[in-house]
Design an enzyme around this catalytic site. Structure first.
Site, PDB file in Angstrom:
ATOM      1  N   GLY A  58       0.856  -1.179   0.000  1.00 36.35           N
ATOM      2  CA  GLY A  58       0.000   0.000   0.000  1.00 36.35           C
ATOM      3  C   GLY A  58       0.887   1.221   0.000  1.00 36.35           C
ATOM      4  N   CYS A  85       5.245  -6.148   1.390  1.00 32.26           N
ATOM      5  CA  CYS A  85       5.588  -4.721   1.478  1.00 32.26           C
ATOM      6  C   CYS A  85       4.907  -4.083   2.699  1.00 32.26           C
ATOM      7  CB  CYS A  85       5.248  -4.011   0.176  1.00 32.26           C
ATOM      8  SG  CYS A  85       5.974  -2.364   0.073  1.00 32.26           S
ATOM      9  N   TYR A  86       3.955  -3.200   2.480  1.00 33.16           N
ATOM     10  CA  TYR A  86       3.274  -2.589   3.621  1.00 33.16           C
ATOM     11  C   TYR A  86       2.639  -3.659   4.520  1.00 33.16           C
ATOM     12  CZ  TYR A  86       0.015   0.336   6.274  1.00 33.16           C
ATOM     13  OH  TYR A  86      -0.679   0.943   7.283  1.00 33.16           O
ATOM     14  N   HIS A 173       7.866  -6.868  -3.886  1.00 34.25           N
ATOM     15  CA  HIS A 173       6.565  -7.140  -4.513  1.00 34.25           C
ATOM     16  C   HIS A 173       6.669  -8.386  -5.395  1.00 34.25           C
ATOM     17  CE1 HIS A 173       4.223  -3.573  -3.423  1.00 34.25           C
ATOM     18  NE2 HIS A 173       5.374  -2.920  -3.440  1.00 34.25           N
ATOM     19  N   GLU A 175       4.362  -9.967  -6.766  1.00 38.68           N
ATOM     20  CA  GLU A 175       3.340  -9.980  -7.816  1.00 38.68           C
ATOM     21  C   GLU A 175       3.776  -9.229  -9.073  1.00 38.68           C
ATOM     22  OE1 GLU A 175       3.398  -8.127  -5.174  1.00 38.68           O
ATOM     23  OE2 GLU A 175       2.386  -6.203  -5.406  1.00 38.68           O
ATOM     24  N   GLY A 229     -19.255  -7.488 -27.638  1.00 39.71           N
ATOM     25  CA  GLY A 229     -18.008  -7.610 -26.891  1.00 39.71           C
ATOM     26  C   GLY A 229     -17.874  -8.954 -26.196  1.00 39.71           C
ATOM     27  N   VAL A 230     -16.706  -9.170 -25.606  1.00 42.14           N
ATOM     28  CA  VAL A 230     -16.385 -10.456 -24.992  1.00 42.14           C
ATOM     29  C   VAL A 230     -17.280 -10.750 -23.782  1.00 42.14           C
ATOM     30  CG1 VAL A 230     -14.551 -11.830 -23.960  1.00 42.14           C
ATOM     31  CG2 VAL A 230     -13.981 -10.036 -25.588  1.00 42.14           C
ATOM     32  N   ASP A 231     -17.424  -9.778 -22.897  1.00 46.32           N
ATOM     33  CA  ASP A 231     -18.067 -10.053 -21.612  1.00 46.32           C
ATOM     34  C   ASP A 231     -19.528 -10.452 -21.773  1.00 46.32           C
ATOM     35  OD1 ASP A 231     -15.640  -9.102 -20.864  1.00 46.32           O
ATOM     36  OD2 ASP A 231     -16.377  -7.158 -20.176  1.00 46.32           O
ATOM     37  N   SER A 232     -20.268  -9.674 -22.538  1.00 47.61           N
ATOM     38  CA  SER A 232     -21.688 -10.006 -22.677  1.00 47.61           C
ATOM     39  C   SER A 232     -21.840 -11.328 -23.436  1.00 47.61           C
ATOM     40  CB  SER A 232     -22.456  -8.879 -23.372  1.00 47.61           C
ATOM     41  OG  SER A 232     -21.958  -8.635 -24.659  1.00 47.61           O
ATOM     42  N   ALA A 233     -20.954 -11.582 -24.382  1.00 47.21           N
ATOM     43  CA  ALA A 233     -21.045 -12.829 -25.156  1.00 47.21           C
ATOM     44  C   ALA A 233     -20.811 -14.044 -24.263  1.00 47.21           C
ATOM     45  CB  ALA A 233     -20.024 -12.815 -26.299  1.00 47.21           C
ATOM     46  N   LYS A 385     -10.639 -10.384 -16.821  1.00 44.47           N
ATOM     47  CA  LYS A 385     -10.860 -10.429 -18.281  1.00 44.47           C
ATOM     48  C   LYS A 385     -10.224 -11.653 -18.958  1.00 44.47           C
ATOM     49  CE  LYS A 385     -12.307  -7.792 -21.816  1.00 44.47           C
ATOM     50  NZ  LYS A 385     -13.528  -6.955 -21.773  1.00 44.47           N
TER      51      LYS A 385
END
Ligand code: XMP
Length: 530
Positions: A58, A85-86, A173, A175, A229-233, A385
């Site tokens: 953070g 980290c934090y 970090h 990640e 789009g991808v998400d709704s499909a 995504k």
């Protein structure tokens, strides 16, 4: 309760943008993760029955008044914890170690030396390695009973562990990809220290969500707005897998789509899923509403408003149809549900609540009608995504839809700087298609997050073509690389690809005599021009 059957690893968010990245990396290790705010109490943690906990980094110093605190009871639950980290410093301080404001900042690539074989956390890693750090304070002394696992030039305690208490921490970090063995640190924590098997993958989500959707929907009817789009499909395909023809999809063709999008939805998507689809032809309605308007905000408002109207009308027609059917055959379900392709980042950014109230009415169907009485079905709420794409592929959706770049709800309407007309849309569609074709042919799709193609309809410049002087419009290429669209950098496309695109556009698209490249990062520029 977790949103899936897997016990989650909770990522405690101490601010900044690290938590989402950590949550994704945990999932890359095939372990399901969820983000929770740092204000979570030990009792709330326990209620979620997590398999492990990661405390994120953070922006604060533990010495700052009002810096985010942690209910230290969380460290006493016997659940494995990794502090980053934090989060590492908060842990050190709460457990009786010493955090010092040394005045020695470490920022960026930092060499660390692993001590004593690295313990469980750094097992199998080289003694000297490069990590990514960003901190002012340092842990000066580890808490009693903790082993120091690594140090750097200005940080005597860069990692510590107590295998007995299953508490671990690193100053760097893991990640971030610049930490060479970062993912290995996370995997050691998850698989070795916490003993988690790594049996989660986005594919599991299909079976889980199908069950959930069936339980939620019963025999009622569902509608879904497809945007292309991808998400709704993917969301609609999942719901279809669960409840079949209880689902009807609505696709509004507002005339602001890219070349071939309507055909892909009407033919390829329907062929691969078997969904019932209603297409609403609304091009003229949108063009009329947009006539004479150049201001970007106004355009967005008009497109949003018209979209909602059109969608509502289509939904109402479906409701009426269903009622008539219901009257005819007793037992046919009511239209009660609306599918939304809400993704996990939307859920987190809008407060992470589990109800529907605090969810951004997101752009997938162009913003939700506020007075609609549908209950939401959101099968992608737990997903990022790239995971949605993986699920789409597993459901057998066409690659042109699953691999598609993000495309804004208002479509090409906000990629024409100036008034939107049918003529200009046709020009832009043609240029956009050339760009997409050439980028794909050059194998650059994976490198590019998205590449808006923008028509500067209000600008003209002098050119020469054949023997004649021209006075045409410029096309802007805006290729960007990004992980989440919050920040982005312009993609360094190969010159020969740019040259080919430029030649093709100026040769093939009438009224365009110049192609320019946008070399602005975000910030300060947004990805879209309007
Ligand atoms: P900006 O331009 O804000 O875009 O950097 C960030 C991301 O959001 C997309 N975008 C939209 N998506 N409706 C959408 O569904 C919108 O109104 C909208 N505006 C921008 C943009 O394409 C990029 O991926």
């Amino acid at each position: 309760m977790s949103e899936t059957a897997h016990r989650p690893v909770l990522v405690v968010d101490f601010g900044a943008q690290y938590a989402q990245l950590i949550a994704r990396r945990v999932r890359e290790a095939n372990v399901y993760s969820e983000i929770v705010p740092h204000s979570i109490t030990a009792a709330e943690v326990q209620a979620k029955n997590p398999a492990a906990i990661v405390l994120s980094g953070g922006p604060s110093s533990v010495y700052e008044p009002g810096s985010p605190a942690l209910d230290t009871g969380i460290l006493e639950l016997g659940i494995p914890v990794l502090g980053i980290c934090y989060g590492f410093q908060v842990m050190a301080q709460s457990l009786g170690g010493e955090v010092a404001n040394t005045g020695l900042r470490e920022y960026g690539a930092t060499d660390v030396v692993v001590a004593g074989g690295g313990g469980t956390l750094l097992a199998g890693q080289p003694e000297a390695q490069t990590t990514w750090m960003s901190h002012g304070d340092s842990v000066a002394t580890a808490p009693d009973g903790f082993e120091v696992l690594a140090s750097s030039a200005s940080t005597p305690v860069a990692a510590f562990a107590s295998d007995e208490r299953k508490l671990y921490g690193v100053q760097w970090h893991p990640e971030v990809k610049h930490s060479t063995y970062g993912q290995a640190v996370l995997e050691n924590f998850l698989h070795r220290a916490a003993g988690l098997p790594g049996d989660w993958n986005p594919g599991n989500v299909i079976a889980e969500q199908v069950e959930r959707i069936r339980a939620q929907v019963g025999d009622a009817r569902v509608i879904a707005g497809l945007s292309g789009g991808v998400d709704s499909a993917v969301a609609a395909a999942l719901v279809h897998r669960a409840v079949g023809d209880q689902l009807t999809c609505v696709f509004v063709d507002h005339g602001l789509l890219r070349a071939d999008e309507r055909r892909q939805v009407e033919e390829d998507y329907v062929a691969s899923t078997g969904v019932r689809l209603v297409t609403v032809d609304a091009e003229q309605q949108f063009l009329d509403a947009l006539a004479g308007v150049s201001d970007p905000e106004q355009k967005r408002k008009i497109i949003g408003r018209e979209f909602i109207r059109t969608f509502e009308q289509a939904a109402e027609a479906l409701v009426l149809e269903a009622r008539a059917e219901q009257a005819a055959h007793d037992g046919a379900g009511e239209v009660k549900f609306l599918v939304q392709g809400t993704l996990y980042p939307d859920v987190v950014e809008s407060g992470g609540g589990s109800g529907t109230a605090n969810i951004k009415s997101h752009h997938n169907v162009g913003g939700l009608p506020e007075d609609m009485t549908f209950e939401l079905v959101e099968p992608l709420r737990t997903l990022f995504k790239d995971e949605v794409r993986a699920i789409g592929r597993e459901l057998g959706l066409p690659e042109e839809i699953v691999g598609r770049q993000p495309f804004p709800g208002p479509g090409l309407g906000i990629r024409i700087v100036g008034e939107v007309t049918k003529d200009r849309l046709d020009l832009l569609r043609q240029a956009d298609k050339i760009v997409r074709t050439e980028l794909t042919a050059a194998g650059l799709d994976a490198e590019i997050w998205q590449c808006p193609v923008v028509l500067l309809a209000d600008v003209r410049s002098v050119g020469v073509q054949g023997d004649g002087r021209t006075y045409g419009h410029p096309i802007v290429l805006r290729p960007v690389s990004s992980e989440d669209a919050m920040t982005a950098d312009w993609t360094r496309l190969p010159f020969d690809v740019l040259a080919k695109i430029s030649n093709r556009i100026t040769n093939e698209v009438r009224e365009v005599n110049r192609v320019v490249l946008d070399v602005t990062s975000k910030p300060p520029g947004t990805i879209e021009w309007e």
